[in-house]
Design a protein around this motif. Sequence first.
Motif, PDB file in Angstrom:
ATOM      1  N   CYS B  67       0.839  -1.202   0.000  1.00  0.00           N
ATOM      2  CA  CYS B  67       0.000   0.000   0.000  1.00  0.00           C
ATOM      3  C   CYS B  67       0.873   1.251   0.000  1.00  0.00           C
ATOM      4  O   CYS B  67       1.687   1.443   0.906  1.00  0.00           O
ATOM      5  CB  CYS B  67      -0.928   0.011   1.211  1.00  0.00           C
ATOM      6  N   THR B  69       0.130   4.336   0.468  1.00  0.00           N
ATOM      7  CA  THR B  69      -0.264   5.480   1.298  1.00  0.00           C
ATOM      8  C   THR B  69      -0.435   5.120   2.768  1.00  0.00           C
ATOM      9  O   THR B  69      -0.894   5.934   3.555  1.00  0.00           O
ATOM     10  CB  THR B  69      -1.608   6.070   0.796  1.00  0.00           C
ATOM     11  N   LEU B  72      -3.511   0.816   5.152  1.00  0.00           N
ATOM     12  CA  LEU B  72      -3.834  -0.478   5.753  1.00  0.00           C
ATOM     13  C   LEU B  72      -3.017  -0.701   7.017  1.00  0.00           C
ATOM     14  O   LEU B  72      -1.839  -0.356   7.080  1.00  0.00           O
ATOM     15  CB  LEU B  72      -3.552  -1.607   4.749  1.00  0.00           C
ATOM     16  N   CYS B  97      -6.899   6.039   1.371  1.00  0.00           N
ATOM     17  CA  CYS B  97      -6.836   5.145   0.213  1.00  0.00           C
ATOM     18  C   CYS B  97      -6.965   5.932  -1.093  1.00  0.00           C
ATOM     19  O   CYS B  97      -7.814   6.806  -1.219  1.00  0.00           O
ATOM     20  CB  CYS B  97      -7.966   4.128   0.299  1.00  0.00           C
ATOM     21  N   ILE B  98      -6.100   5.616  -2.060  1.00  0.00           N
ATOM     22  CA  ILE B  98      -6.190   6.274  -3.363  1.00  0.00           C
ATOM     23  C   ILE B  98      -6.759   5.323  -4.419  1.00  0.00           C
ATOM     24  O   ILE B  98      -6.648   5.561  -5.619  1.00  0.00           O
ATOM     25  CB  ILE B  98      -4.817   6.816  -3.810  1.00  0.00           C
ATOM     26  N   CYS B 100      -5.790   2.461  -5.618  1.00  0.00           N
ATOM     27  CA  CYS B 100      -4.867   1.959  -6.638  1.00  0.00           C
ATOM     28  C   CYS B 100      -5.016   0.453  -6.826  1.00  0.00           C
ATOM     29  O   CYS B 100      -4.533  -0.112  -7.785  1.00  0.00           O
ATOM     30  CB  CYS B 100      -3.431   2.296  -6.264  1.00  0.00           C
ATOM     31  N   ASP B 101      -5.687  -0.201  -5.872  1.00  0.00           N
ATOM     32  CA  ASP B 101      -5.925  -1.646  -5.921  1.00  0.00           C
ATOM     33  C   ASP B 101      -4.662  -2.498  -5.883  1.00  0.00           C
ATOM     34  O   ASP B 101      -4.691  -3.689  -6.216  1.00  0.00           O
ATOM     35  CB  ASP B 101      -6.787  -2.027  -7.140  1.00  0.00           C
ATOM     36  N   CYS B 103      -3.256  -3.499  -3.239  1.00  0.00           N
ATOM     37  CA  CYS B 103      -3.497  -4.493  -2.181  1.00  0.00           C
ATOM     38  C   CYS B 103      -4.221  -5.705  -2.741  1.00  0.00           C
ATOM     39  O   CYS B 103      -3.906  -6.852  -2.414  1.00  0.00           O
ATOM     40  CB  CYS B 103      -4.302  -3.864  -1.047  1.00  0.00           C
ATOM     41  N   LYS B 114     -10.234  -4.184   1.904  1.00  0.00           N
ATOM     42  CA  LYS B 114     -11.033  -2.957   1.891  1.00  0.00           C
ATOM     43  C   LYS B 114     -12.518  -3.225   2.111  1.00  0.00           C
ATOM     44  O   LYS B 114     -13.356  -2.549   1.544  1.00  0.00           O
ATOM     45  CB  LYS B 114     -10.847  -2.225   0.562  1.00  0.00           C
TER      46      LYS B 114
HETATM   47  S1  SF4 Z   1      -6.254   0.479  -2.932  1.00  0.00           S
HETATM   48 FE1  SF4 Z   1      -5.246  -0.757  -1.349  1.00  0.00          FE
HETATM   49  S2  SF4 Z   1      -3.068  -0.477  -1.748  1.00  0.00           S
HETATM   50 FE2  SF4 Z   1      -4.105   1.162  -2.845  1.00  0.00          FE
HETATM   51  S3  SF4 Z   1      -4.171   2.877  -1.410  1.00  0.00           S
HETATM   52 FE3  SF4 Z   1      -6.075   1.780  -1.108  1.00  0.00          FE
HETATM   53  S4  SF4 Z   1      -5.657   0.347   0.525  1.00  0.00           S
HETATM   54 FE4  SF4 Z   1      -3.682   1.041  -0.208  1.00  0.00          FE
END
Ligand code: SF4
Lengths: 506, 360
Positions: B67, B69, B72, B97-98, B100-101, B103, B114
């Motif tokens: 992750c 940012t 998590l 969370c941005i 970005c997937d 994770c 999530k």
């Molecule tokens: S999508 Fe997952 S990896 Fe990306 S910022 Fe959010 S929690 Fe972190």
Amino acid sequence: MSAALDIIKDPTLTYKQELLALARLGEATDNTLRYSDDYYAAKESRALCDLNEGPMPYRPRYICPDYSVLFKKGSVFLELEPPKDLAEALNSLMILYHHVPSITAYPVYLGDLDALLEPFVLKEERAYAKKLLGLFLKQIDKTLTDSFVHADLGPQASITGELLMELTEEMQLAIPNLTLKYDPAVTPEDFALKAVQCMLKTAKPSFANHGMFVKEWGEKYAIASCYNGLMQAGGGFTLPRLRLYECSLAAKDAEDFLNRVLPYYADLQFEYMDKRVKFIVEESSFFKTNFLVTEGFVKQENFTGMFGLVGLAECCNHLLGITDPKKGFGLNEEATALGRRIMDKLTELVEAHEAPYCESTGHRYRLHAQVGIDSDGREDAPGTRIPIGAEPAMLDQLAVNEQFHPYFPTGTGDIFKFEETYLKTPEAVLPIIQGSLKRGLRYFSGYLENNDVVRVTDYLVKRSEIDKLTAGKQSLNNVTIFGKGAKDFGGALDRRVQHHEEDRNH
Amino acid sequence: MAGPWTEECSIMKKIGIINKIIAFSNVDGPGNRTAVFFQGCNLHCLYCHNPETIHFCVGCSACLAVCPTGALEGGHGKAVMGEGDMLQPVTWHPQKCISCDACIKACPHLASPKTRRMTAEELLTEIKKTAPYINGVSFSGGECTLQRDFLVEVIPLIRQLGLGVLLDSNGTYDFEKDPELLEMIDGVMLDIKAVDPAVCRTLTGAGPEMPIKNLKYLQSVGKLAEVRTVLLPEEGGSLPGEGQNRRSAASGRGSETILVTSSEKATSEGSFFDDDGGWHGEAVTGEGDLHPPNSMNELTVRTVASLLSPAIPYKLLRYRPFGVRQEGIDIIGNTITEESAAEALAALARSLGAENCRVV
Ligand code: SF4
Ligand code: SF4
């Protein structure tokens, strides 16, 4: 080079566009109409903007003739008898359109076309009626070459409305702009769904909250130009605007803005409007001799002044020290609440100001959330909109709009962009429109991404026309140049899309 | 098991474990609907677009490291179960969370960190926001019936808002045994992924018997809202050609082979099922004739079309490789099902009586 020479040598202007630009230049040589030094200083600081209305008004800004007069009585000045069939009716309308002035020199309101034409359409074979209406639309598109040319439909269903929407889809013309006056209690669902389908394919019609407009204006209201609510047989004298972001720069904090700065600039805008309205009524010849007035197509008492504003979002964000618009107005309750206080204050100020003339609106001006012009750049978002790029998901965007739309009887609106699967599911769009109108949304525009005709702030242009202009060629549509500016400077085409958010196999 | 969570569970109401809520969806039932996606599925379809909804997070922490940012936190095997509720062992901070997937891509367990744990009242609060703009709510997944007790708690509250409720189900749940649930919903949108047992098991991990039984039962009691089949592409990908071994390496999950009985039989008889849902075709799970997926599509479409009453929508979805995990791509391929092939099957279905069949 002189300003005139610049216009004359500009390879991107058509003859008509040059003529209009030269007329503006001529108008600007006279400054009989004078304002206070404070007014000029505020204009210089960009806190006030007169939308280049020109210093010497020789007609009201927006004119919304009662076209039923033409069908009942004809016109002495134009030597027209009342039409007896559809061909005559359309021909008479085209003739009259050419004599309806406005700020753009093109008519901004073509009438409630379905109500006007339905009796004639019903007397013809459907195919023949469609043929004539197609020619009519084509002529409008090619001669009234300005996207602020606007026609209204609804709230009743009609064959004329159906045909006009069918033709709009088939012909993919940018002009005229269309509004469906929509009332779920009156407009049948299947007619509304056809309108949604047409909107997804051509970016029009938009949906106007009929119930809300009727409450404010009575049944005989017009949606003109981009989304302006006005009286039929009337119109708008003038539309200047506060650029609220620039206004906010003069304030120490939010309270100072509300108590001192905002009343100060509002007063200067009143000064401009009062002088201008008086000049139009008392000095210019329009209300004395124009046949539209003398033959009863419009009445002076049905005109009002439109008190415009832009940049509420940036104003609130600045006053609260918010630098990231994604955390500001519309996405942050503190900023949105300040927005409501500012609008409450402005409403109070406008209510308290005795406006000259404006009889039908109780001698008061009416608020207008102006859509913005290309030179606004990213400092002032249109009206009370959330800045492009910071729009939240559609649900939240609607919720913010619903709070602010009721403030603006002379018009406001927002645009929602849908992704292509919605073309197959117009029934998924209609509940969104119905729900939002019920909750206070005034005006809903939508379009499908990847269309050639796209809505830039609130007028329609063809994407291919924008590209033509970028390549230095002429575009017949007056407004394309604005569209280009908004695309280059405001990122207006980067609007958020309502996706079904992911692609799924089940 | 002892721990702070047990106390929490004993005083708390049923918890729904929700992967996501889509406020406005035009593809999860008629009109505009709010779609609630539950976490957790009892199938593992090779073409699943959201494989991260299949399992529950086990708290292995593999996603924490990727992750960017720091959205998590937690982890380390604190997954707990009890009373049908499950605590999310990883804490996700949506504000950081941005989306970005990363994770989800990193998770080795087909899970997502999530998810949200919500009570019925909390979910209702979300739905109240969308209620003015929607025709109804659709519960999807994952497989929503795995959280049946939560559904039974929340659905009556949603109905009180005047909204309809549809379930989107993979058909593995025996609806006939749950009149309470059926009574409170408008209907089920049912997947029939394949009707050949061997194909269905390979594709989904379970046989077609229960989905077919549900199709008939739900239709008979007026609770079948629509049926959907994903059509596999004719070209691209490598369906196994020589017996059992080729795909077992790819899936690591048994050695079934995508093989079907003769397509002649399928086309001549129209259906492999008798009136009671019993299978009377022959499934070949070892050596045997290999058929291109087109005939599997056809077999499924023919069977469904012959069972379905004309008014019920039958939607054919084209396989799209986006988001499909490598295992699925290896077997089904990296192409989109041809629109013309899909339209031909829709026409076939309509000619067999499923008048409301279309490609979506
Ligand atoms: S999508 Fe997952 S990896 Fe990306 S910022 Fe959010 S929690 Fe972190
Ligand atoms: S989401 Fe996946 S990777 Fe992250 S802790 Fe849970 S099981 Fe492990």
